[in-house]
Every structure is written in C-alpha cells, then in structure tokens.
Design a protein around this motif. Sequence first.
Motif, PDB file in Angstrom:
ATOM      1  N   LYS A 107       0.796  -1.508  -0.454  1.00 54.61           N
ATOM      2  CA  LYS A 107      -0.303  -0.239   0.232  1.00 54.61           C
ATOM      3  C   LYS A 107       0.804   1.321   0.204  1.00 54.61           C
ATOM      4  O   LYS A 107       0.213   2.085   0.238  1.00 54.61           O
ATOM      5  CB  LYS A 107      -1.184   0.176   1.591  1.00 54.61           C
ATOM      6  N   GLY A 108       2.075   0.566   0.206  1.00 53.76           N
ATOM      7  CA  GLY A 108       3.114   2.106   0.034  1.00 53.76           C
ATOM      8  C   GLY A 108       3.452   3.106   1.212  1.00 53.76           C
ATOM      9  O   GLY A 108       3.534   4.313   1.199  1.00 53.76           O
ATOM     10  N   ILE A 109       2.713   2.255   2.433  1.00 52.96           N
ATOM     11  CA  ILE A 109       2.534   3.054   3.402  1.00 52.96           C
ATOM     12  C   ILE A 109       4.658   3.159   4.167  1.00 52.96           C
ATOM     13  O   ILE A 109       5.152   3.699   5.592  1.00 52.96           O
ATOM     14  CB  ILE A 109       2.218   1.915   5.152  1.00 52.96           C
ATOM     15  N   PHE A 110       4.696   1.544   3.840  1.00 55.35           N
ATOM     16  CA  PHE A 110       6.741   1.878   4.391  1.00 55.35           C
ATOM     17  C   PHE A 110       7.099   2.550   2.753  1.00 55.35           C
ATOM     18  O   PHE A 110       6.878   2.090   1.947  1.00 55.35           O
ATOM     19  CB  PHE A 110       6.881   0.420   4.410  1.00 55.35           C
ATOM     20  N   SER A 147       1.436   6.210  16.226  1.00 59.16           N
ATOM     21  CA  SER A 147       1.883   5.580  14.690  1.00 59.16           C
ATOM     22  C   SER A 147       1.903   4.924  14.943  1.00 59.16           C
ATOM     23  O   SER A 147       0.973   4.397  13.374  1.00 59.16           O
ATOM     24  CB  SER A 147       3.716   5.904  14.898  1.00 59.16           C
ATOM     25  N   CYS A 148       1.374   3.767  15.508  1.00 57.15           N
ATOM     26  CA  CYS A 148       1.184   2.070  15.781  1.00 57.15           C
ATOM     27  C   CYS A 148      -0.497   2.455  14.600  1.00 57.15           C
ATOM     28  O   CYS A 148      -0.829   1.623  13.453  1.00 57.15           O
ATOM     29  CB  CYS A 148       0.670   1.548  16.913  1.00 57.15           C
ATOM     30  N   TYR A 180      -1.681   0.913  11.550  1.00 58.42           N
ATOM     31  CA  TYR A 180      -2.697   0.108  10.703  1.00 58.42           C
ATOM     32  C   TYR A 180      -4.316   0.207  10.731  1.00 58.42           C
ATOM     33  O   TYR A 180      -4.631  -0.764  10.237  1.00 58.42           O
ATOM     34  CB  TYR A 180      -2.467  -0.852  12.517  1.00 58.42           C
ATOM     35  N   THR A 181      -4.120   1.733  11.333  1.00 61.44           N
ATOM     36  CA  THR A 181      -6.035   1.818  10.787  1.00 61.44           C
ATOM     37  C   THR A 181      -6.075   1.524   8.966  1.00 61.44           C
ATOM     38  O   THR A 181      -7.071   1.588   8.280  1.00 61.44           O
ATOM     39  CB  THR A 181      -5.723   3.123  10.676  1.00 61.44           C
ATOM     40  N   THR A 182      -4.686   1.235   7.919  1.00 61.34           N
ATOM     41  CA  THR A 182      -5.273   1.098   6.473  1.00 61.34           C
ATOM     42  C   THR A 182      -5.497  -0.439   6.542  1.00 61.34           C
ATOM     43  O   THR A 182      -6.316  -0.736   5.318  1.00 61.34           O
ATOM     44  CB  THR A 182      -3.630   2.042   5.945  1.00 61.34           C
ATOM     45  N   CYS A 204     -10.842  -3.188  13.051  1.00 63.90           N
ATOM     46  CA  CYS A 204     -11.804  -3.280  14.485  1.00 63.90           C
ATOM     47  C   CYS A 204     -10.054  -3.707  15.484  1.00 63.90           C
ATOM     48  O   CYS A 204     -10.847  -4.229  16.516  1.00 63.90           O
ATOM     49  CB  CYS A 204     -12.851  -4.345  14.729  1.00 63.90           C
ATOM     50  N   ALA A 205      -9.088  -3.486  15.151  1.00 65.33           N
ATOM     51  CA  ALA A 205      -7.662  -4.575  16.277  1.00 65.33           C
ATOM     52  C   ALA A 205      -7.337  -3.678  16.564  1.00 65.33           C
ATOM     53  O   ALA A 205      -7.450  -2.612  16.633  1.00 65.33           O
ATOM     54  CB  ALA A 205      -6.638  -4.911  14.514  1.00 65.33           C
ATOM     55  N   LEU A 206      -7.506  -4.340  18.165  1.00 66.13           N
ATOM     56  CA  LEU A 206      -6.371  -3.453  19.282  1.00 66.13           C
ATOM     57  C   LEU A 206      -5.200  -3.195  19.175  1.00 66.13           C
ATOM     58  O   LEU A 206      -4.312  -4.093  19.223  1.00 66.13           O
ATOM     59  CB  LEU A 206      -6.987  -4.138  20.501  1.00 66.13           C
ATOM     60  N   ILE A 207      -4.957  -2.296  18.161  1.00 65.82           N
ATOM     61  CA  ILE A 207      -3.208  -1.875  18.920  1.00 65.82           C
ATOM     62  C   ILE A 207      -3.199  -0.775  18.933  1.00 65.82           C
ATOM     63  O   ILE A 207      -3.161   0.571  19.377  1.00 65.82           O
ATOM     64  CB  ILE A 207      -3.445  -1.482  17.032  1.00 65.82           C
TER      65      ILE A 207
END
Length: 330
Positions: free
Chosen positions: A174-177, A298-299, A303-305, A309-312
């Motif tokens: 996705k190009g986030i990194f 930042s986490c 991860y929202t991408t 619903c995950a607990l991050i």
Amino acid sequence: MDVDMVTKSEHFQIPKEPRFGCEVDEEEIQALIESQENRNTKKNTRWSYNIFESWRRERNAQCQGPELLIPEIETMDAVQLNFYLGRFIRRVRRKDGKEYPAKTLYYISCGILRYLRDREIHDKNFLDAADPRFAGFRKILDSKKKDALSRGVGGKRKQADPILPEDEAVIWEKGIFGMNNAETLQYTVFFYCCKLFGLRGHDEHHSLECNQFLLGEDNRGKFIDFTGRSTKTFKGGLSHKELHNKQIRHYCQPGISITRNIQRFCKENQGKLFMKKCLAGEQCRYYNVIHVHVVGKSCKDIYTTIHTCALISNHTHTDQFNHSHAWKQQ
C-alpha cells in the motif's frame, strides 16, 4: 628553602575550574531524583493514594464521634496502618461500584507504599512478608485476591492484537512503508525499531538518537548495531546493577532494504532527535521534535489502513521482536 615554598604554593594552587564543580544544594539533588522517576509510576502512586483518601473521608463522614475518625495515612502508626489498610482493601470499589480485579488490589497497595516512601516513611513496609506487624493486612489482601479470582472478577486480559507477516506485506504494498516521502520513511523506521530492537514505549522512540545506530559490515554481511539506553523496565539504578542496556546486532539478508531506510532517516535528521514532524511534499525533510504522545499514535496510523477493529498498541510488535532476529535487504 625558597624553591620549596614555590613548589608547595604551586602544588596547592586552587584551579580556576574545580574538578568536582560547585557544591550541590538540596533543590539540585531533588531535581535529579525526580527527573528519573517514571511518569506513569508517579501517576499510579497518586491514583492509589487518592482512592485510599476517598475511602477515608467517606468513612469519617459516617463517624459518630471524633474519637472514631480515621487519621491521615502519613500519621498512622504500625497498628493503625495494619487495621485500616485491611478494612480499606476489604471494601474498596471502582467509581461505578464494581470490584477491582485481583492484580489491581495489589497494585493499589504498592502505590500506597510508594506514597509513604515518597514522604520518607521507610519503617512501615506492609508488603514485607517478614514484618509480623502487618500480617493481618496481608492475610486480608491475599484472601481478597483469591476471592476475586475465584469469582472471575477481571479475569479477561486486554491484550494488543499482533501484526502478522501478511499484514506487513500489505503495508509495503500500500506504500505506507518506503522512502517516497518523509511520512513513509518515518513510519518504516518506527515499525522496524519496534520489530527488530524491541522498542515499545512512547518514551523509547521519542528519545532515540541517531548515534545509537551503527551500520557496518563483516565477513557475515551488512549489519546494524543498536545500543539502547534507559527504558521503562531498565533504568540502570542500584536494583538493575546486574542488568545491561540493550546491545543488539541484526544481520541483513536479501529482501527489504531497512539499512538504507535507517541511514537515510538519520541523515535527514542530521543526527539529532530521532522522531521529528514530517514536512509536506515528496522530499524526506523533517523539522521540530514531535510530542511524545504523538509518537504513540504511529502504530494506529499505520494499522488503520489494514485493520479497522483491531486493538493496536506499541505492544503489537512485542511477539515479533521475540522471534525476529534478521530482516531482508534488496
């Protein structure tokens, strides 16, 4: 004789800049001590004391006479402390009326003990199993913890969801990194500092400096050496004299070019504090040190991408660090 006098005079001459500096005062000593105290620990200490104080005031409001008033905890002797702490633990509740889990009862007790120590009261360690003066309180605390656990009070632990290798691949896709712009580079370095070097606390990332990383090469290939400093669980004090700060070396393998990411990030930050705000645009440029709580987001930003619903949290990377000892380089 004159030569001896000159020699003695030169020998005892006071230097312009004393070797040991100026005399320290109490304010300087106290500032040093407070600077090394964990903010969360101080917060939990105050929280624990406030719970006890709320219980004490409520009980005193119900008293029928001044002789039955509960004294302030700092003024209690050992007999009073043993008696009133036991009554407090037996009845303590949350603001909504629900019971505290077993571990929380112990944490509250620890917080109250820290509160007393902060006020130089060191002769009343009610959690010391060798001190018979507080045996009654410890029996009540032990029974209360067992009772809470047997009834399932707070039995479910809140735990962060792990990041899977498939998720990591999607983030790259996705190009986030990457190194396309300042934001993607910062996210990449943040993620792999968690994964490869076990950084989790906001403070650990916020205080990072580029000189903690050393890029090198030997007969096994290219590597990155990371030298850790004080952390939430390692302060380097007397209680940690047998422990050492992190000294971690990771060797590179074919795959993702993490060494280039870290080298580029340190170059753009000019060796100063590691985490900085991203400037808009395609170039990797940074300015100003960001707030520690912004680092902690930042986490979730990463991860929202891929998870809605995950607990991050920063603990999301903990499992990966435990078994990840190499990464890939192109």
